[in-house]
Motif scaffolding. Structure first.
Motif, PDB file in Angstrom:
ATOM      1  N   PRO A 280       0.823  -1.226   0.000  1.00 22.47           N
ATOM      2  CA  PRO A 280       0.000   0.000   0.000  1.00 22.47           C
ATOM      3  C   PRO A 280       0.847   1.262   0.000  1.00 22.47           C
ATOM      4  CG  PRO A 280      -0.796  -1.592   1.637  1.00 22.47           C
ATOM      5  CD  PRO A 280       0.521  -2.087   1.161  1.00 22.47           C
ATOM      6  N   VAL A 281       2.013   1.232   0.654  1.00 21.76           N
ATOM      7  CA  VAL A 281       2.842   2.433   0.725  1.00 21.76           C
ATOM      8  C   VAL A 281       3.336   2.839  -0.654  1.00 21.76           C
ATOM      9  CG1 VAL A 281       4.984   1.137   1.174  1.00 21.76           C
ATOM     10  CG2 VAL A 281       4.776   3.507   1.957  1.00 21.76           C
ATOM     11  N   GLY A 286       4.480   6.419  -3.101  1.00 19.93           N
ATOM     12  CA  GLY A 286       5.485   6.407  -4.140  1.00 19.93           C
ATOM     13  C   GLY A 286       6.680   5.522  -3.846  1.00 19.93           C
ATOM     14  N   LEU A 287       7.608   5.529  -4.804  1.00 17.87           N
ATOM     15  CA  LEU A 287       8.745   4.611  -4.782  1.00 17.87           C
ATOM     16  C   LEU A 287       9.681   4.858  -3.612  1.00 17.87           C
ATOM     17  CD1 LEU A 287      10.388   2.377  -6.237  1.00 17.87           C
ATOM     18  CD2 LEU A 287      11.513   4.192  -7.535  1.00 17.87           C
ATOM     19  N   HIS A 294      10.583  -0.806   3.033  1.00 16.00           N
ATOM     20  CA  HIS A 294      11.137  -2.153   2.893  1.00 16.00           C
ATOM     21  C   HIS A 294      12.517  -2.245   3.539  1.00 16.00           C
ATOM     22  CE1 HIS A 294      11.680  -6.122   1.123  1.00 16.00           C
ATOM     23  NE2 HIS A 294      12.855  -5.736   0.662  1.00 16.00           N
ATOM     24  N   ALA A 295      13.334  -1.212   3.377  1.00 20.18           N
ATOM     25  CA  ALA A 295      14.666  -1.223   3.972  1.00 20.18           C
ATOM     26  C   ALA A 295      14.593  -1.228   5.499  1.00 20.18           C
ATOM     27  CB  ALA A 295      15.459  -0.014   3.493  1.00 20.18           C
ATOM     28  N   GLY A 296      13.567  -0.569   6.054  1.00 24.21           N
ATOM     29  CA  GLY A 296      13.421  -0.541   7.505  1.00 24.21           C
ATOM     30  C   GLY A 296      13.110  -1.899   8.093  1.00 24.21           C
ATOM     31  N   ARG A 297      12.558  -2.810   7.290  1.00 24.11           N
ATOM     32  CA  ARG A 297      12.253  -4.164   7.766  1.00 24.11           C
ATOM     33  C   ARG A 297      13.280  -5.197   7.293  1.00 24.11           C
ATOM     34  NH1 ARG A 297       8.421  -5.594   4.972  1.00 24.11           N
ATOM     35  NH2 ARG A 297       7.848  -3.740   3.762  1.00 24.11           N
ATOM     36  N   PHE A 298      14.366  -4.736   6.682  1.00 25.22           N
ATOM     37  CA  PHE A 298      15.363  -5.642   6.124  1.00 25.22           C
ATOM     38  C   PHE A 298      16.259  -6.173   7.237  1.00 25.22           C
ATOM     39  CE2 PHE A 298      18.783  -6.656   2.984  1.00 25.22           C
ATOM     40  CZ  PHE A 298      17.991  -7.402   2.132  1.00 25.22           C
ATOM     41  N   PRO A 299      16.752  -7.427   7.099  1.00 23.69           N
ATOM     42  CA  PRO A 299      17.538  -8.016   8.194  1.00 23.69           C
ATOM     43  C   PRO A 299      18.910  -7.381   8.397  1.00 23.69           C
ATOM     44  CG  PRO A 299      17.406  -9.506   6.305  1.00 23.69           C
ATOM     45  CD  PRO A 299      16.438  -8.410   6.062  1.00 23.69           C
ATOM     46  N   ILE A 300      19.440  -6.634   7.416  1.00 25.96           N
ATOM     47  CA  ILE A 300      20.708  -5.934   7.600  1.00 25.96           C
ATOM     48  C   ILE A 300      20.467  -4.446   7.368  1.00 25.96           C
ATOM     49  CG2 ILE A 300      22.050  -7.933   6.863  1.00 25.96           C
ATOM     50  CD1 ILE A 300      22.551  -6.541   4.221  1.00 25.96           C
ATOM     51  N   GLU A 317       7.300   2.495 -11.860  1.00 27.62           N
ATOM     52  CA  GLU A 317       7.444   2.552 -10.407  1.00 27.62           C
ATOM     53  C   GLU A 317       7.342   1.169  -9.786  1.00 27.62           C
ATOM     54  OE1 GLU A 317       6.035   6.024  -7.583  1.00 27.62           O
ATOM     55  OE2 GLU A 317       4.375   4.651  -7.988  1.00 27.62           O
ATOM     56  N   THR A 318       6.364   0.399 -10.222  1.00 24.65           N
ATOM     57  CA  THR A 318       6.201  -0.956  -9.697  1.00 24.65           C
ATOM     58  C   THR A 318       7.382  -1.825 -10.087  1.00 24.65           C
ATOM     59  OG1 THR A 318       3.790  -0.755  -9.861  1.00 24.65           O
ATOM     60  CG2 THR A 318       4.697  -2.972  -9.663  1.00 24.65           C
ATOM     61  N   GLY A 319       7.806  -1.740 -11.353  1.00 24.66           N
ATOM     62  CA  GLY A 319       8.932  -2.552 -11.812  1.00 24.66           C
ATOM     63  C   GLY A 319      10.215  -2.234 -11.071  1.00 24.66           C
ATOM     64  N   VAL A 320      10.490  -0.939 -10.854  1.00 28.31           N
ATOM     65  CA  VAL A 320      11.709  -0.544 -10.148  1.00 28.31           C
ATOM     66  C   VAL A 320      11.650  -0.987  -8.692  1.00 28.31           C
ATOM     67  CG1 VAL A 320      13.053   1.445  -9.362  1.00 28.31           C
ATOM     68  CG2 VAL A 320      12.164   1.391 -11.695  1.00 28.31           C
ATOM     69  N   TYR A 321      10.470  -0.879  -8.073  1.00 27.97           N
ATOM     70  CA  TYR A 321      10.338  -1.310  -6.668  1.00 27.97           C
ATOM     71  C   TYR A 321      10.688  -2.783  -6.512  1.00 27.97           C
ATOM     72  CZ  TYR A 321       8.146  -2.649  -2.261  1.00 27.97           C
ATOM     73  OH  TYR A 321       7.910  -3.171  -1.012  1.00 27.97           O
TER      74      TYR A 321
END
Length: 406
Positions: A280-281, A286-287, A294-300, A317-321
């Motif tokens: 949804p975000v 936006g991207l 997504h980076a905030g929930r990444f394991p590193i 935008e979807t493809g780049v994400y």
């Protein structure tokens, strides 16, 4: 990732580049450029002189038309020569002629814009490019030969200079060959309106497939949210009611607790899957916001430095994400990295991304590191990528995607 151009090979592997075939391919490109350029000069001068001489008797137009049409042959040879230093083939931009006969062919070619671009390229090649090819070759090899031939005790510094020039010749030759090829592509690559019918259909078909995949992904996300997720919620409520009916101290209590725990884990995994299918975000903010989320929930730890002037078109935008997500997933699975960086800027209708990690390096498409999947995603976006991943790291993924902000 195997380099596709001589410039990519030189940038990705500056040292191993010397033992590859790319310097020899670049040398062959420049050497044949001298031959083709000299031949083009001879044809142009002959045709132009003959046309001007015969113009006074009103038959000079034929040689002049021949000069124009000869540029088609020069351009065809150049497109073949480009394969020496650029593995991506260039499509023939000339349309097919509906009517048979040379007159229809000549008429069709003279009315095409690409023919006049090819004529301009041939003029530039004859007037300047082949001379520059010859100059680069003379500097890289002729100058060292002269310094060695004239070397004596008093002129040994010149011999040293000649040796340095000769050692640097692979980079000198390849640098000019890459610049010359980029210029040739500017003139000879087909414009959107000049693509053949089959290629236009390929592009249209790919766009339809992307739209279809997007619609299918949204449908699956909606079905999981409204179907499976709601059933898990109902199952949780049922287990809660069962707990009320079980007397204290019953041996079923521990089993019921384990079932509730497994249900909670399954619910969390399903929510993550739904969020990954259609975050949804991404749709709402936006991207940049989606990648940061997504980076905030990444394991590193991942540093996101992504700056865009606005919202990209939805498909891009979807493809780049998902491209960035897959690259980050590869880092987590294969690199052994402790930190990663996502850097992105927009320059002249080109989105440039750099995804870097401090892992073990050695990324290779043949070893199943996920680079093949990234290449497939980029193909759908008309993008290109370069990978620098020496053993021991770090790994840098450089991505270029053409796009326009609305």
């Amino acid at each position: 990732m195997r380099p596709r151009t001589a410039w990519q090979a030189m940038a990705q592997r500056p040292l191993s580049f010397l033992t590859s075939s790319w310097p020899w391919r670049s040398l062959a490109y420049l050497a044949t450029g001298v031959v083709v350029g000299a031949a083009a000069v001879a044809v142009f001068v002959t045709g132009l002189v003959a046309g001007l001489v015969l113009l006074v008797v009103l038959v000079g137009a034929a040689p002049l038309v021949g000069v124009v049409l000869s540029s088609i042959t020069v351009a065809a040879v150049e497109r073949r020569r480009l394969r020496l230093i650029d593995l991506d083939a260039m499509a023939n931009p000339h349309r097919s002629v509906a009517e048979p006969g040379p007159r229809a062919w000549v008429s069709a070619r003279l009315t095409e814009q690409v023919t006049w671009r090819e004529l301009l390229f041939t003029l530039v090649s004859a007037a300047a490019l082949w001379w520059l090819d010859l100059l680069v070759l003379a500097f890289s090899f002729g100058l060292p030969a002269l310094t060695f031939a004239s070397a004596d005790r008093s002129s040994w510094p010149w011999a040293v200079f000649g040796a340095v020039v000769l050692l640097a010749s692979p980079y000198t030759v390849t640098s000019w060959a890459g610049a010359r090829a980029a210029l040739a592509r500017t003139f000879l690559a087909p414009r959107d309106g000049e693509l053949g019918e089959s290629l236009r259909e390929v592009h249209a078909s790919r766009a339809r497939l992307i739209d279809s995949f997007d619609a299918e992904r949204v449908r699956i996300e909606r079905d999981l949210h409204d179907g499976a997720q709601q059933r898990l919620v109902a199952l949780g409520m049922t287990l809660g009611l069962m707990r009320l009916d079980i007397p204290e101290g019953s041996p079923l209590t521990a089993q019921l607790t384990e079932a509730e725990h497994q249900l909670s884990v399954a619910h969390q995994e399903l929510r993550g899957l739904i969020r990954g299918l259609n975050p949804p975000v991404l749709a709402d903010h936006g991207l940049v916001a989606a990648v940061e989320d997504h980076a905030g929930r990444f394991p590193i730890p991942v540093t996101v430095d992504l700056r865009l002037p606005g919202r990209l078109p939805r498909q891009v935008e979807t493809g780049v994400y998902f491209l960035i997500n897959e690259a980050m997933t590869n880092i987590a699975r294969h690199s052994g990295a402790r930190n990663a960086t996502v850097h992105g800027r927009y320059h002249s209708d080109l989105l440039v991304l750099e995804i870097r990690d401090d892992g073990l390096g050695g990324a290779d498409p043949a070893s199943g590191t996920g680079l093949t999947g990234l290449a497939d995603r980029l193909t759908a976006l008309d993008g290109r990528m370069r990978v620098s991943s020496p053993p021991g790291g770090p790994t840098l993924l450089h991505v270029e995607i053409p796009c326009h902000f609305g």
